[in-house]
Design an enzyme around this catalytic site. Sequence first.
Site, PDB file in Angstrom:
ATOM      1  CG  HIS A 132      -0.458   0.259   2.509  1.00 30.99           C
ATOM      2  ND1 HIS A 132      -0.236  -0.736   3.427  1.00 30.99           N
ATOM      3  CD2 HIS A 132      -0.105   1.408   3.122  1.00 30.99           C
ATOM      4  CE1 HIS A 132       0.229  -0.207   4.545  1.00 30.99           C
ATOM      5  NE2 HIS A 132       0.321   1.104   4.382  1.00 30.99           N
ATOM      6  CG  ASP A 135      -0.170  -3.990   2.666  1.00 29.08           C
ATOM      7  OD1 ASP A 135       0.054  -3.472   1.559  1.00 29.08           O
ATOM      8  OD2 ASP A 135      -0.313  -3.320   3.709  1.00 29.08           O
ATOM      9  CB  SER A 190       3.416   2.008   5.879  1.00 28.74           C
ATOM     10  OG  SER A 190       2.109   2.047   6.327  1.00 28.74           O
TER      11      SER A 190
END
Length: 513
Positions: free
Chosen positions: A152, A182, A255
């Site tokens: 992402h 992901d 992230s």
Amino acid sequence: MTTQPTRLRRNALASVAVAALVATGAAGVGLTQPAVPAYAQSLSKNPIETPDHPPGSFASVVDKVKPGVVAVKVKLDDSADSDDDSDGPGQQQVPPQLREFFKRFGQGGPGQGQGGPGQGFGGQAPKRQGQRGAMGSGFIISADGYVVTNNHVVDKAKSVQVTLDDNRTLDAKVIGKDPKTDLALLKITEGGTFPYVSLSKAAPRVGDWVVAIGNPFGLGGTVTAGIVSARGRDIGAGPYDDFLQIDAPINKGNSGGPTFNVGGEVVGVNTAIASPSGGSVGLAFAIPAETVQAVIDQLRADGKVARGYLGVQVQPVTKDIADGLGLDKAKGALVDHAEAGTPAAKAGLKSGDVIEAVNGSAINDAKELSRKIAGIKPGAKVELTYLRGGKSDTATVELGVLPNDTKVAGTERGASRDGQPRLGLSLAPASEVGAGSEGVAVMEVDPDGPAAAKGIEQGDIILDVAGASVSRPSEVAERVRSAETSGRKAVLMRIKNAKGITRFVAVALNKAG
């Protein structure tokens, strides 16, 4: 206080959950950082402390591994959805399963932090004129510059750069992405050798110390510490959820960043947090190193991930089912149906069998079976241990390829395009996935979609739509569009479930806006 989970998403303040992140270009904000050695070296050899005893300081392990952690800056493709010029792709890009996780925590979805979409901690993210970007974290896994991050973070990327610990900013390219876990693999395109870190081969224990390093709020190499709070967490983000839960503070911009054990090995990739405000409250989720290794190996070799396929519909063994089958424990995966022509059917598996182990490794529930099989390459032979009629037996199965060329009725799942009606289904021809010779197989169901509201489940077969038989996803989409164009508020489908029972279902037409 209402609790709101926050996905570590690409955005303008950082790429964690909901808010925007501006690609400032500065990775350190005046921090003095040690230079990366000119020669390539693994940064995770020789444990600093034993995991059995809390260290007096994490400084030694941080000094060792920090040069292998990078900030990831992304310029987004113009087609990426955004709430403003500096956002990453908007809320529509979050998988529907993860949106369900947001709802369970009392929040309608990402992008809804204090102050509304695009606002982190109540303030509007600043914009850089003429640039739409996102930022996250990552880590180098080889001397030649391969970098692991979240999918992402780089999804819809027009270009990618990584900023090293010595403040050098280098171009990188996306080698491959795997939305289902992901994860994404990058490669630094500029020559040279780079310090790197290694993935742990052993799973951490609950209570083990961990250190997270990343790029929160675009500040660059930031270190936090905590413990492993839990393992095996299923937050509804995807079909193969198996997250580590850690309490090391993780915020927007972490992230794709690594979580290390005290030996300096990566035990997880930070991916999501649960939070009432968008900031850390000690509930962070990381993809375990075992999953990362399996996915990255395939991305590096092939640029994509091919997953093993068994061809069974399974359900958990509840206590009542265990009692009914005469089992001592409620463990394993109960076979509802072995699809004709699939590897499972060819190996002789039948409805009522309880799969207990794969290659000698115990299976606790149906989801663990899915993860195990998906983690094995197609064509590999596996030994299944199963119970039938109270007796244990084994079967050798050559796995097929998990059908992943699925289409969505109306439009792509999770998107809103062309104002077309959307059912919230991922579909594939039944004949192509071993689900029989007629109809269209339901491969995935958006839990927030109108089809799910009517009880349509994964494994169901759509036989007719609006009175006409269908055999391909495109035919389903065409019939749904025709019903919507004619002014109908619902479309009638004839559905067959795993037990062969057929029924009519009227699904409301949810026109995408």
